[in-house]
Design an enzyme around this catalytic site. Sequence first.
Site, PDB file in Angstrom:
ATOM      1  N   HIS A  93       0.843  -1.199   0.000  1.00  0.00           N
ATOM      2  CA  HIS A  93       0.000   0.000   0.000  1.00  0.00           C
ATOM      3  C   HIS A  93       0.880   1.251   0.000  1.00  0.00           C
ATOM      4  O   HIS A  93       1.925   1.281   0.638  1.00  0.00           O
ATOM      5  CB  HIS A  93      -0.925   0.007   1.215  1.00  0.00           C
ATOM      6  CG  HIS A  93      -1.982   1.047   1.098  1.00  0.00           C
ATOM      7  ND1 HIS A  93      -1.764   2.344   1.491  1.00  0.00           N
ATOM      8  CD2 HIS A  93      -3.230   1.007   0.575  1.00  0.00           C
ATOM      9  CE1 HIS A  93      -2.856   3.053   1.217  1.00  0.00           C
ATOM     10  NE2 HIS A  93      -3.753   2.259   0.671  1.00  0.00           N
ATOM     11  N   GLU A 163      -3.872   2.132  -7.489  1.00  0.00           N
ATOM     12  CA  GLU A 163      -4.204   3.233  -6.588  1.00  0.00           C
ATOM     13  C   GLU A 163      -3.256   4.401  -6.807  1.00  0.00           C
ATOM     14  O   GLU A 163      -2.192   4.477  -6.165  1.00  0.00           O
ATOM     15  CB  GLU A 163      -4.059   2.769  -5.133  1.00  0.00           C
ATOM     16  CG  GLU A 163      -5.020   1.704  -4.737  1.00  0.00           C
ATOM     17  CD  GLU A 163      -5.318   1.817  -3.251  1.00  0.00           C
ATOM     18  OE1 GLU A 163      -6.484   1.997  -2.914  1.00  0.00           O
ATOM     19  OE2 GLU A 163      -4.378   1.754  -2.449  1.00  0.00           O
TER      20      GLU A 163
END
Length: 250
Positions: A93, A163
């Site tokens: 992430h 993302e």
Amino acid sequence: MRKPLIIANWKSNPASLKEAAVLARSAEKSAKRFRGVEAVVAPPFPFIPAVSKILRQAKLGAQDAFWSGGPYTGEVSRQQLKNFGVRYVILGHSSRRILGERDDAINKKVKAVLDGGLKAILCVGERKRSGGKGIPTSAILQFKKAVKGVKKSQLKNLVVAYEPVWAISTMPGARPDTPESAERAVKHLRQLLSHIYGQKSVGKTKMLYGGSVNAQNIKSFLVWPEIEGVLVGGASLNAVEFSKIIKNSL
Ligand code: PGA
């Protein structure tokens, strides 16, 4: 009909177990009501045992996993997570990359999680908006490095989340990517997979978009053929909003 994959990434929220339980119960209720959705809740580590008791229909996720158990202070292994019913692990992430997590560590974790029979949700995305039409090289490089050594047979347990960092709601000036551009990026990532593993294998890997997704805009992403689900941060911390996200994804 395909089943949208909706992942709640709570990051380091909420502060108390009581609040975590409220969020988890609400997500579970929606997952039961809308069984056409695959809902995943990824709480911080300390809440995993309690949340695992609440979730039945919704699946349990974690926000990271170390590649081994043993003499690693502060780390949590995939086996420990698996023993608590974790099925999905978010890896790479951007909030971890920004703190210094490197591609080689992410690659080791992806392989360890997949070897352990869990699903790996690999996040990739560029930091700055490029303005160009294609997916920026930095995201491509992150992707290539992260999947190195992943076996073809493991692709069904790999989930890729595009993302773009500039679209993540907590970044200054953030706004969601346009669905068209997210679709293009996701498509490009699937093409890369297809170059590595062959056309036939790549349909098994689910591709997601993440970055400022909410109940209002979710459908505009999911109508595109390549975007099979979303990773939701901020909006997953509001029980009502997250329930609407699940509902609106169908
Ligand atoms: P956001 O976060 O939904 O708050 O933009 C997404 C993510 O970081 O996974």
